[in-house]
Write a protein that holds these residues in place. Structure first.
Motif, PDB file in Angstrom:
ATOM      1  N   LYS A  53      -3.311  -0.664  -8.523  1.00  0.00           N
ATOM      2  CA  LYS A  53      -4.364  -1.540  -9.051  1.00  0.00           C
ATOM      3  C   LYS A  53      -4.472  -2.836  -8.257  1.00  0.00           C
ATOM      4  CE  LYS A  53      -4.478   0.180 -13.803  1.00  0.00           C
ATOM      5  NZ  LYS A  53      -4.239  -0.127 -15.240  1.00  0.00           N
ATOM      6  N   GLU A  54      -3.368  -3.271  -7.671  1.00  0.00           N
ATOM      7  CA  GLU A  54      -3.371  -4.485  -6.846  1.00  0.00           C
ATOM      8  C   GLU A  54      -3.805  -4.196  -5.408  1.00  0.00           C
ATOM      9  OE1 GLU A  54       0.225  -6.821  -9.254  1.00  0.00           O
ATOM     10  OE2 GLU A  54       0.618  -5.921  -7.297  1.00  0.00           O
ATOM     11  N   GLN A  55      -4.166  -2.940  -5.137  1.00  0.00           N
ATOM     12  CA  GLN A  55      -4.632  -2.489  -3.809  1.00  0.00           C
ATOM     13  C   GLN A  55      -3.551  -2.643  -2.729  1.00  0.00           C
ATOM     14  OE1 GLN A  55      -8.341  -4.803  -3.443  1.00  0.00           O
ATOM     15  NE2 GLN A  55      -9.463  -3.018  -4.186  1.00  0.00           N
ATOM     16  N   THR A  56      -2.300  -2.572  -3.159  1.00  0.00           N
ATOM     17  CA  THR A  56      -1.185  -2.711  -2.223  1.00  0.00           C
ATOM     18  C   THR A  56      -1.199  -1.632  -1.150  1.00  0.00           C
ATOM     19  OG1 THR A  56       0.173  -3.701  -3.962  1.00  0.00           O
ATOM     20  CG2 THR A  56       1.341  -2.799  -2.055  1.00  0.00           C
ATOM     21  N   TYR A  57      -1.593  -0.412  -1.509  1.00  0.00           N
ATOM     22  CA  TYR A  57      -1.506   0.706  -0.575  1.00  0.00           C
ATOM     23  C   TYR A  57      -2.728   0.854   0.324  1.00  0.00           C
ATOM     24  CZ  TYR A  57       2.594   2.036  -3.237  1.00  0.00           C
ATOM     25  OH  TYR A  57       3.828   2.032  -3.841  1.00  0.00           O
ATOM     26  N   ASP A  58      -3.804   0.137   0.024  1.00  0.00           N
ATOM     27  CA  ASP A  58      -5.011   0.266   0.827  1.00  0.00           C
ATOM     28  C   ASP A  58      -4.746  -0.143   2.272  1.00  0.00           C
ATOM     29  OD1 ASP A  58      -6.017   0.866  -1.638  1.00  0.00           O
ATOM     30  OD2 ASP A  58      -7.657  -0.588  -1.576  1.00  0.00           O
ATOM     31  N   SER A  59      -5.080   0.738   3.198  1.00  0.00           N
ATOM     32  CA  SER A  59      -4.964   0.533   4.650  1.00  0.00           C
ATOM     33  C   SER A  59      -3.549   0.693   5.200  1.00  0.00           C
ATOM     34  CB  SER A  59      -5.511  -0.843   5.070  1.00  0.00           C
ATOM     35  OG  SER A  59      -6.898  -0.921   4.789  1.00  0.00           O
ATOM     36  N   LEU A  60      -2.572   1.070   4.359  1.00  0.00           N
ATOM     37  CA  LEU A  60      -1.221   1.310   4.878  1.00  0.00           C
ATOM     38  C   LEU A  60      -1.141   2.683   5.544  1.00  0.00           C
ATOM     39  CD1 LEU A  60       1.169  -0.134   2.142  1.00  0.00           C
ATOM     40  CD2 LEU A  60       0.016  -1.296   4.025  1.00  0.00           C
ATOM     41  N   LEU A  61      -0.193   2.813   6.471  1.00  0.00           N
ATOM     42  CA  LEU A  61      -0.023   4.053   7.219  1.00  0.00           C
ATOM     43  C   LEU A  61       0.985   4.992   6.561  1.00  0.00           C
ATOM     44  CD1 LEU A  61       0.365   2.671  10.866  1.00  0.00           C
ATOM     45  CD2 LEU A  61      -1.722   3.549   9.796  1.00  0.00           C
ATOM     46  N   PHE A  62       0.864   6.273   6.869  1.00  0.00           N
ATOM     47  CA  PHE A  62       1.991   7.189   6.728  1.00  0.00           C
ATOM     48  C   PHE A  62       2.815   6.955   7.998  1.00  0.00           C
ATOM     49  CE2 PHE A  62      -0.798   9.220   3.682  1.00  0.00           C
ATOM     50  CZ  PHE A  62       0.092   9.564   2.673  1.00  0.00           C
ATOM     51  N   GLN A  72       6.034   9.854   4.629  1.00  0.00           N
ATOM     52  CA  GLN A  72       6.389   8.610   3.931  1.00  0.00           C
ATOM     53  C   GLN A  72       5.357   7.525   4.215  1.00  0.00           C
ATOM     54  OE1 GLN A  72      10.511   7.571   4.261  1.00  0.00           O
ATOM     55  NE2 GLN A  72      10.179   5.406   3.847  1.00  0.00           N
ATOM     56  N   ALA A  73       5.056   6.731   3.185  1.00  0.00           N
ATOM     57  CA  ALA A  73       4.089   5.637   3.294  1.00  0.00           C
ATOM     58  C   ALA A  73       4.577   4.455   2.467  1.00  0.00           C
ATOM     59  CB  ALA A  73       2.708   6.093   2.828  1.00  0.00           C
ATOM     60  N   GLY A  74       3.817   3.353   2.543  1.00  0.00           N
ATOM     61  CA  GLY A  74       4.117   2.202   1.702  1.00  0.00           C
ATOM     62  C   GLY A  74       4.759   1.026   2.414  1.00  0.00           C
ATOM     63  N   ASP A  75       4.962   1.131   3.731  1.00  0.00           N
ATOM     64  CA  ASP A  75       5.513   0.002   4.477  1.00  0.00           C
ATOM     65  C   ASP A  75       4.429  -1.068   4.591  1.00  0.00           C
ATOM     66  OD1 ASP A  75       6.400  -1.825   6.368  1.00  0.00           O
ATOM     67  OD2 ASP A  75       7.303  -0.318   7.656  1.00  0.00           O
ATOM     68  N   LEU A  76       4.685  -2.238   4.008  1.00  0.00           N
ATOM     69  CA  LEU A  76       3.690  -3.306   3.991  1.00  0.00           C
ATOM     70  C   LEU A  76       3.344  -3.820   5.381  1.00  0.00           C
ATOM     71  CD1 LEU A  76       5.044  -5.314   0.923  1.00  0.00           C
ATOM     72  CD2 LEU A  76       3.275  -3.550   0.955  1.00  0.00           C
ATOM     73  N   LYS A  77       4.260  -3.635   6.330  1.00  0.00           N
ATOM     74  CA  LYS A  77       4.016  -4.104   7.687  1.00  0.00           C
ATOM     75  C   LYS A  77       3.133  -3.149   8.493  1.00  0.00           C
ATOM     76  CE  LYS A  77       8.414  -6.637   7.996  1.00  0.00           C
ATOM     77  NZ  LYS A  77       9.695  -6.771   8.728  1.00  0.00           N
ATOM     78  N   SER A  78       2.811  -2.013   7.899  1.00  0.00           N
ATOM     79  CA  SER A  78       2.059  -1.015   8.659  1.00  0.00           C
ATOM     80  C   SER A  78       0.551  -1.262   8.662  1.00  0.00           C
ATOM     81  CB  SER A  78       2.343   0.391   8.108  1.00  0.00           C
ATOM     82  OG  SER A  78       1.754   0.571   6.817  1.00  0.00           O
ATOM     83  N   LYS A  79       0.077  -2.142   7.795  1.00  0.00           N
ATOM     84  CA  LYS A  79      -1.375  -2.357   7.682  1.00  0.00           C
ATOM     85  C   LYS A  79      -1.978  -2.816   9.004  1.00  0.00           C
ATOM     86  CE  LYS A  79      -3.130  -3.837   3.860  1.00  0.00           C
ATOM     87  NZ  LYS A  79      -3.582  -4.641   2.686  1.00  0.00           N
ATOM     88  N   HIS A  80      -1.301  -3.712   9.703  1.00  0.00           N
ATOM     89  CA  HIS A  80      -1.821  -4.246  10.960  1.00  0.00           C
ATOM     90  C   HIS A  80      -0.883  -3.930  12.134  1.00  0.00           C
ATOM     91  CE1 HIS A  80      -4.781  -6.326   8.556  1.00  0.00           C
ATOM     92  NE2 HIS A  80      -3.833  -6.935   7.865  1.00  0.00           N
ATOM     93  N   ALA A  81      -0.156  -2.825  12.026  1.00  0.00           N
ATOM     94  CA  ALA A  81       0.834  -2.483  13.051  1.00  0.00           C
ATOM     95  C   ALA A  81       0.182  -2.143  14.379  1.00  0.00           C
ATOM     96  CB  ALA A  81       1.683  -1.311  12.575  1.00  0.00           C
TER      97      ALA A  81
END
Length: 223
Positions: A53-62, A72-81
């Motif tokens: 709901k907080e859109q934490t996963y939007d744009s993150l990578l596997f 596996q996904a959910g690494d917050l640093k992956s959005k702009h990696a």
């Protein structure tokens, strides 16, 4: 007659409970994956729903993909990696109490599980807050299942025993039995297992990151 009525009532309750489960839709660059969250793991369920709901996963990578094992996904640093950047350390500043629910919830193919730090630095086996993985695994023969049980005995001190139902699932459906009782299973894929299969076959670098970025475009609570 009475036993028949009781059985029918139990089946109706089970269907109703299943119908009321929270579900999350992951729209990815490879297709959609729909996940049902287990009520048996309320800490992880509620945390996952909150983050979605907080859109934490939007744009993150596997960011970590291993063929015949998991994605596996959910690494917050992956959005702009950047391309080739090593990932895996991006987490929130809290952990979750483990919710092991054997033999009901285990690492069958399609299981959604919480990633965590290893036992050496995390002896309580607490889950990370946002990284998760979806099991692919493989199917096992009777001999291989026996070896998996030996591995579990060594790892858990005999605490985890594979039941006949679990064994049958690992033989016919597949999964990763050596992780049972050590990582929290909190959901399962109900639609889009073909997408998981496609992702787990991706070509990856030496750190198991796909050469071509596979991204969660948007995650939503749909039920």
């Amino acid at each position: 007659m009475k036993k028949t009525l009781l059985l029918a009532t139990a089946l109706m309750l089970a269907v109703t409970a299943s119908a009321q489960r929270k579900e999350v839709l992951l729209e990815t660059t490879e297709g959609n994956i729909r996940i049902a969250l287990y009520d048996e793991t309320p800490i992880h369920r509620d945390n996952f729903v909150k983050l979605v709901k907080e859109q934490t996963y939007d744009s993150l990578l596997f960011h970590r993909v291993i063929r015949d094992f998991m994605i596996q996904a959910g690494d917050l640093k992956s959005k702009h990696a950047e391309p080739g950047q090593r990932l895996g350390s991006g987490e929130l500043n809290y952990t979750l109490e483990p919710e092991f629910r054997l033999p009901q919830l285990f690492h069958k193919r399609g299981a959604v599980c919480a990633a965590r730090e290893g036992d050496r630095t995390n002896p309580e086996q607490r889950s990370g807050a946002c990284q998760f993985y979806i099991v692919w695994g493989k199917r096992y023969s009777d001999m291989a299942i026996g070896k998996m049980q030996e591995r579990l005995d060594e790892k858990t001190g005999g605490r985890v025993q594979l039941t006949p139902e679990m064994i049958e699932t690992y033989k016919t459906v597949g999964g990763t039995p050596w992780l049972d009782g050590q990582y929290t299973v909190f959901g399962e894929v109900v639609e889009g297992l073909d997408v998981v299969d496609k992702i787990q076959q991706s070509a990856t670098d030496d750190f198991n990151r796909p050469y071509t970025d596979i991204r969660i475009l948007h995650a939503t609570v749909v039920k």
